[in-house]
Write a protein that holds these residues in place. Structure first.
Motif, PDB file in Angstrom:
ATOM      1  N   ARG A 197       0.864  -1.192   0.000  1.00 23.08           N
ATOM      2  CA  ARG A 197       0.000   0.000   0.000  1.00 23.08           C
ATOM      3  C   ARG A 197       0.897   1.238   0.000  1.00 23.08           C
ATOM      4  O   ARG A 197       1.369   1.657   1.050  1.00 23.08           O
ATOM      5  CB  ARG A 197      -0.917   0.004   1.229  1.00 23.08           C
ATOM      6  N   PRO A 198       1.110   1.823  -1.165  1.00 26.46           N
ATOM      7  CA  PRO A 198       1.949   3.026  -1.230  1.00 26.46           C
ATOM      8  C   PRO A 198       1.127   4.273  -0.955  1.00 26.46           C
ATOM      9  O   PRO A 198      -0.094   4.287  -1.122  1.00 26.46           O
ATOM     10  CB  PRO A 198       2.441   3.014  -2.682  1.00 26.46           C
ATOM     11  N   ALA A 199       1.796   5.315  -0.538  1.00 25.09           N
ATOM     12  CA  ALA A 199       1.117   6.599  -0.390  1.00 25.09           C
ATOM     13  C   ALA A 199       0.798   7.140  -1.772  1.00 25.09           C
ATOM     14  O   ALA A 199       1.598   7.025  -2.689  1.00 25.09           O
ATOM     15  CB  ALA A 199       2.013   7.577   0.361  1.00 25.09           C
ATOM     16  N   GLY A 200      -0.369   7.718  -1.929  1.00 20.96           N
ATOM     17  CA  GLY A 200      -0.725   8.348  -3.188  1.00 20.96           C
ATOM     18  C   GLY A 200      -1.509   7.452  -4.107  1.00 20.96           C
ATOM     19  O   GLY A 200      -2.027   6.400  -3.726  1.00 20.96           O
ATOM     20  N   SER A 201      -1.608   7.876  -5.360  1.00 22.73           N
ATOM     21  CA  SER A 201      -2.413   7.166  -6.345  1.00 22.73           C
ATOM     22  C   SER A 201      -1.527   6.588  -7.439  1.00 22.73           C
ATOM     23  O   SER A 201      -0.467   7.124  -7.767  1.00 22.73           O
ATOM     24  CB  SER A 201      -3.449   8.119  -6.955  1.00 22.73           C
ATOM     25  N   TYR A 202      -1.983   5.505  -7.995  1.00 20.95           N
ATOM     26  CA  TYR A 202      -1.260   4.792  -9.046  1.00 20.95           C
ATOM     27  C   TYR A 202      -1.288   5.593 -10.342  1.00 20.95           C
ATOM     28  O   TYR A 202      -2.332   6.064 -10.774  1.00 20.95           O
ATOM     29  CB  TYR A 202      -1.919   3.432  -9.224  1.00 20.95           C
ATOM     30  N   VAL A 203      -0.121   5.755 -10.964  1.00 17.34           N
ATOM     31  CA  VAL A 203      -0.033   6.451 -12.248  1.00 17.34           C
ATOM     32  C   VAL A 203       0.066   5.437 -13.382  1.00 17.34           C
ATOM     33  O   VAL A 203      -0.784   5.380 -14.261  1.00 17.34           O
ATOM     34  CB  VAL A 203       1.159   7.419 -12.286  1.00 17.34           C
ATOM     35  N   ASP A 204       1.101   4.591 -13.369  1.00 20.09           N
ATOM     36  CA  ASP A 204       1.278   3.584 -14.410  1.00 20.09           C
ATOM     37  C   ASP A 204       2.460   2.705 -14.022  1.00 20.09           C
ATOM     38  O   ASP A 204       3.151   2.971 -13.030  1.00 20.09           O
ATOM     39  CB  ASP A 204       1.507   4.239 -15.767  1.00 20.09           C
ATOM     40  N   ALA A 205       2.710   1.659 -14.812  1.00 15.95           N
ATOM     41  CA  ALA A 205       3.813   0.741 -14.534  1.00 15.95           C
ATOM     42  C   ALA A 205       4.320   0.152 -15.838  1.00 15.95           C
ATOM     43  O   ALA A 205       3.604   0.107 -16.840  1.00 15.95           O
ATOM     44  CB  ALA A 205       3.359  -0.370 -13.586  1.00 15.95           C
ATOM     45  N   ARG A 206       5.566  -0.341 -15.815  1.00 13.87           N
ATOM     46  CA  ARG A 206       6.153  -1.052 -16.940  1.00 13.87           C
ATOM     47  C   ARG A 206       6.958  -2.231 -16.401  1.00 13.87           C
ATOM     48  O   ARG A 206       7.550  -2.150 -15.320  1.00 13.87           O
ATOM     49  CB  ARG A 206       7.066  -0.133 -17.760  1.00 13.87           C
ATOM     50  N   MET A 207       6.985  -3.328 -17.170  1.00 16.10           N
ATOM     51  CA  MET A 207       7.734  -4.516 -16.762  1.00 16.10           C
ATOM     52  C   MET A 207       8.691  -4.932 -17.869  1.00 16.10           C
ATOM     53  O   MET A 207       8.289  -5.103 -19.019  1.00 16.10           O
ATOM     54  CB  MET A 207       6.790  -5.676 -16.438  1.00 16.10           C
ATOM     55  N   VAL A 208       9.963  -5.080 -17.501  1.00 15.32           N
ATOM     56  CA  VAL A 208      10.988  -5.588 -18.403  1.00 15.32           C
ATOM     57  C   VAL A 208      11.539  -6.851 -17.775  1.00 15.32           C
ATOM     58  O   VAL A 208      12.047  -6.819 -16.649  1.00 15.32           O
ATOM     59  CB  VAL A 208      12.114  -4.556 -18.624  1.00 15.32           C
ATOM     60  N   GLY A 209      11.453  -7.969 -18.492  1.00 13.55           N
ATOM     61  CA  GLY A 209      11.789  -9.244 -17.872  1.00 13.55           C
ATOM     62  C   GLY A 209      10.790  -9.528 -16.772  1.00 13.55           C
ATOM     63  O   GLY A 209       9.584  -9.541 -16.995  1.00 13.55           O
ATOM     64  N   SER A 210      11.278  -9.734 -15.555  1.00 10.69           N
ATOM     65  CA  SER A 210      10.378  -9.950 -14.416  1.00 10.69           C
ATOM     66  C   SER A 210      10.351  -8.742 -13.480  1.00 10.69           C
ATOM     67  O   SER A 210       9.722  -8.800 -12.423  1.00 10.69           O
ATOM     68  CB  SER A 210      10.818 -11.187 -13.629  1.00 10.69           C
ATOM     69  N   THR A 211      11.034  -7.653 -13.872  1.00  8.06           N
ATOM     70  CA  THR A 211      11.138  -6.483 -12.998  1.00  8.06           C
ATOM     71  C   THR A 211      10.116  -5.423 -13.377  1.00  8.06           C
ATOM     72  O   THR A 211      10.060  -4.988 -14.527  1.00  8.06           O
ATOM     73  CB  THR A 211      12.542  -5.874 -13.053  1.00  8.06           C
ATOM     74  N   VAL A 212       9.329  -5.004 -12.383  1.00  5.75           N
ATOM     75  CA  VAL A 212       8.275  -4.016 -12.584  1.00  5.75           C
ATOM     76  C   VAL A 212       8.697  -2.698 -11.950  1.00  5.75           C
ATOM     77  O   VAL A 212       9.187  -2.678 -10.817  1.00  5.75           O
ATOM     78  CB  VAL A 212       6.947  -4.490 -11.950  1.00  5.75           C
ATOM     79  N   ARG A 213       8.504  -1.621 -12.674  1.00  5.28           N
ATOM     80  CA  ARG A 213       8.693  -0.270 -12.133  1.00  5.28           C
ATOM     81  C   ARG A 213       7.315   0.375 -12.054  1.00  5.28           C
ATOM     82  O   ARG A 213       6.620   0.502 -13.067  1.00  5.28           O
ATOM     83  CB  ARG A 213       9.586   0.573 -13.031  1.00  5.28           C
ATOM     84  N   LEU A 214       6.923   0.770 -10.848  1.00  2.00           N
ATOM     85  CA  LEU A 214       5.614   1.367 -10.628  1.00  2.00           C
ATOM     86  C   LEU A 214       5.763   2.825 -10.236  1.00  2.00           C
ATOM     87  O   LEU A 214       6.601   3.172  -9.416  1.00  2.00           O
ATOM     88  CB  LEU A 214       4.868   0.621  -9.507  1.00  2.00           C
ATOM     89  N   VAL A 215       4.923   3.671 -10.808  1.00  2.00           N
ATOM     90  CA  VAL A 215       4.964   5.099 -10.526  1.00  2.00           C
ATOM     91  C   VAL A 215       3.691   5.496  -9.788  1.00  2.00           C
ATOM     92  O   VAL A 215       2.578   5.205 -10.241  1.00  2.00           O
ATOM     93  CB  VAL A 215       5.093   5.927 -11.820  1.00  2.00           C
ATOM     94  N   THR A 216       3.863   6.136  -8.630  1.00  2.00           N
ATOM     95  CA  THR A 216       2.728   6.677  -7.882  1.00  2.00           C
ATOM     96  C   THR A 216       2.928   8.180  -7.704  1.00  2.00           C
ATOM     97  O   THR A 216       4.046   8.689  -7.781  1.00  2.00           O
ATOM     98  CB  THR A 216       2.576   6.009  -6.501  1.00  2.00           C
ATOM     99  N   ARG A 217       1.820   8.847  -7.464  1.00  2.00           N
ATOM    100  CA  ARG A 217       1.838  10.296  -7.278  1.00  2.00           C
ATOM    101  C   ARG A 217       1.165  10.605  -5.950  1.00  2.00           C
ATOM    102  O   ARG A 217       0.082  10.101  -5.653  1.00  2.00           O
ATOM    103  CB  ARG A 217       1.085  10.973  -8.422  1.00  2.00           C
ATOM    104  N   SER A 218       1.786  11.449  -5.125  1.00  2.00           N
ATOM    105  CA  SER A 218       1.222  11.781  -3.819  1.00  2.00           C
ATOM    106  C   SER A 218       1.287  13.274  -3.570  1.00  2.00           C
ATOM    107  O   SER A 218       2.090  13.991  -4.168  1.00  2.00           O
ATOM    108  CB  SER A 218       1.968  11.032  -2.701  1.00  2.00           C
TER     109      SER A 218
END
Length: 646
Positions: A200-221
């Protein structure tokens, strides 16, 4: 203090937009005034005291009588190694999510590996076996016993691990404090699915990308600051002063994004982004922070948590490649709002509440129109662990979507539309930035004077841009020389393409709306363009559905194109009909094959579900709606199976 965020300084400021040089029919005579784009520099804070002082000062400058801003912005919405499935090699040939960049997966509401279909509906994850065409297992992801109708959720899947991105709590109008209930849920799909961890991150979900098995998630607060209650007897100047004082009293934790992680055993771990992992541009408001989280699905959530880094900036568009993650902040749309008085007597059943009139001591706020310019931040994601900040740049105008960004051979191409301050005129341009410094290398402007961008697609060293107001100029762009991009061709036709997709060699597919010569939209159209000669693009074929609309016009994930056979599918909605339009697109044209419809749902108000996604698996065409999954023969379109999801 050591930081993982490497700072860099952009080169000289970007030059102004050039005057329009390629006018379109019906465009105004006066182009928008050029906007000087300032250089952007991200600087890591040296300490928590430095961070707090800077954020307090900047946020206090941007607080008004009703919170942050005098006007309200409209927001456009048990761990271990993951096991690879033993039968992956024998999976039938299948389509995958339609993504912007090959090798970079994007979240979507359904995923398949050919053997399984995974989707989340009403807060419940379901797995469908494609051989038996049955739901083999499910997992409720929401709390309590009740399902949550329409709860939005997207998926990313790697092997036997799924990441469910659940978005909740976002609101359209917000000035006084953060409201969000974003959750990232890691699920083990082997056997009976089970939750491994919930983030549960602070803020709201913006978008995400996955390369291989690694996901980068962007949130905005936004900073978690409690402002004083609005006093009806206070002037706006007094309210602003009180809110400034509240900002200057706020502790550092009000800004630092927190993350709460619950493991499979229910143990809760709380973490906060460290001060030395927060950076800021030279010019910032202090009212928004972007945080990038990293999760390797092959390892699950380890002791390092999501290894977050943050920057004091805003962002709403994410674009990813195998090496880079770009986060861009579009300028907001703004309009003045005057809240109602705190205490207002309830009107009687026969009376209408009088309009609230401003008083001399409490005037209506003057609309604030920020300059139309887009900041773009680049992060290096080539290595494991947290991303590394590289550089930032700024260009005039606003982006349409992630397809307005494209990295190619060390350069970032950015397509934007710039509106004049009075909103009466506009023009579009493509800028080329050096990906290492984000400094401008070249630009080509004057696209669609008096119009705005409706779709963009960059394919290698060639770009395609559609602008529209009354007619659709499809521009072809030569981007081989980054310092001297140029328009090579233009095609004017009625209507427009809202999404462009690469077809066979020398072919471009466009999905959008047909329109009259006055610009009135008439219904969904799919076009095939011959772009083999960049100087003379032409339309070879068009399919038109009167008074219809398609989700593929605004969400490319809804479009299926199967190059092997030319099979193409788009969701289609008409006044009394919903389904999926099946087409064949080959080198010569677009041909309609038929319409797939899901069973009519009975009840007090019978309706036909709208189809959202399509997938090719083996010799079958699978379609997904909110109510269920249907299987049809990919050649004859004969119905084979119906799998209800509710």
């Amino acid at each position: 203090m050591k930081t993982l965020i490497r700072t860099a300084v952009t080169a000289a400021a970007l030059a102004a937009v050039t005057a329009a040089c390629t006018a379109s029919t019906g465009g105004p005579s006066n182009p928008p005034k050029p906007v000087k784009a300032n250089p952007v520099r991200l600087v890591a804070y040296s300490s928590c005291d430095d961070l707090l002082g800077g954020l307090r000062e900047q946020a206090a400058k941007n607080v008004g009588p009703y919170g942050f801003g005098n006007v309200i912005p409209i927001m456009a919405m048990e761990d271990g190694q993951a096991k690879a499935r033993s039968d992956t090699a024998s999976a039938p040939e299948h389509s995958t999510t339609n993504v912007h960049e090959a090798g970079v997966d994007e979240p979507d509401l359904v995923k398949t590996d050919g053997n399984r279909i995974i989707t989340v509906t009403d807060g419940t994850l379901r797995i469908i076996d494609t051989a038996t065409r049955k739901i083999t297992s499910s997992l409720k992801l929401t709390e309590g016993d009740q399902r949550v109708p329409g709860l939005p959720a997207d998926l990313l899947v790697s092997g036997d691990r799924a990441l469910v991105l659940m978005r909740g709590g976002d609101i359209m109008y917000k000035t006084r404090g953060p409201v969000a209930d974003t959750r990232y849920v890691v699920v083990d799909l082997a056997g009976q699915p089970k939750v491994l961890s919930t983030i549960r991150p602070a803020g709201s979900y913006v978008d995400a990308r996955m390369v291989g098995s690694t996901v980068r998630l962007v949130t905005r607060s936004q900073p978690d600051i409690t402002f004083p209650e609005l006093r009806q007897d206070a002037s706006e100047a007094e309210r602003t002063k009180e809110n400034e004082a509240a900002v200057r009293r706020a502790p550092v934790d009000a800004w630092l994004p927190a993350t709460e992680i619950t493991d499979a055993a229910g143990k809760v771990t709380k973490d906060t982004v460290k001060c030395d992992r927060v950076s800021h541009p030279a010019d910032y408001t202090g009212t928004s922070l972007l945080t990038v989280h990293t999760i390797d699905l092959a390892q699950g959530v380890t002791a390092a948590g999501t290894d977050p880094i943050s920057l004091a900036a805003d962002g709403d568009v994410v674009h990813g490649t195998g090496q880079s993650l770009y986060v861009a902040s579009n300028p907001r749309w703004w309009f003045p709002v005057r809240p109602l008085p705190i205490e207002e007597p309830a009107p009687s059943s026969s009376a209408v509440a009088p309009a609230v009139e401003p008083t001399p001591s409490d005037p209506v706020p003057t609309p604030t129109v920020p300059p139309e310019e887009t900041e773009v931040h680049r992060f290096d994601i080539a290595s494991a662990g947290a991303p590394t900040y590289v550089a930032s740049g700024k260009v005039p105008g606003r982006l349409l979507n992630q397809y307005s960004l494209s990295e190619h051979e060390g350069h970032l191409r950015v397509a934007t539309t710039l509106n004049s301050a009075d909103g009466k005129t506009s023009s579009s341009a493509v800028y080329v930035l050096n990906a290492d410094s984000m400094a401008k290398v070249g630009e080509v402007g004057g696209l669609g004077e008096g119009e705005r961008i409706y779709s963009v697609r960059f394919i290698g060293a060639v770009g395609y841009c559609v602008t529209f107001k009354q007619v659709d100029p499809l521009y072809t762009l030569d981007l081989r020389d980054p310092a001297a991009p140029r328009v090579t061709g233009e095609l004017k036709i009625t209507g427009y393409s809202a999404y462009l997709h690469p077809g066979a060699e020398g072919r471009l597919i466009g999905i959008g709306q047909e329109a009259s010569d006055k610009g009135r939209t008439l219904g969904t159209q799919v076009s095939l363009f011959d772009v083999s000669d960049p100087a003379a693009p032409r339309r070879l074929s068009q399919m038109f559905q009167k008074d219809a609309g398609s989700e593929a016009e605004w969400d490319p994930h809804a479009f299926l194109y199967w190059p092997k056979s030319g099979l193409s599918v788009i969701p289609l909605s008409k006044q009394n009909e919903s389904g999926a339009l099946v087409l064949k697109i080959d080198d010569s044209g677009v041909r309609e094959l038929g319409m797939i419809k899901h069973p009519t749902q009975k009840g007090d108000y019978p309706y036909q579900p709208g189809i959202q996604r399509s997938m090719v698996i083996g010799d079958s065409l699978w379609t997904l709606s909110y109510e269920g999954v249907q299987v049809n023969d990919a050649t004859t379109l004969a119905s084979q199976s119906w799998i209800p999801l509710r």
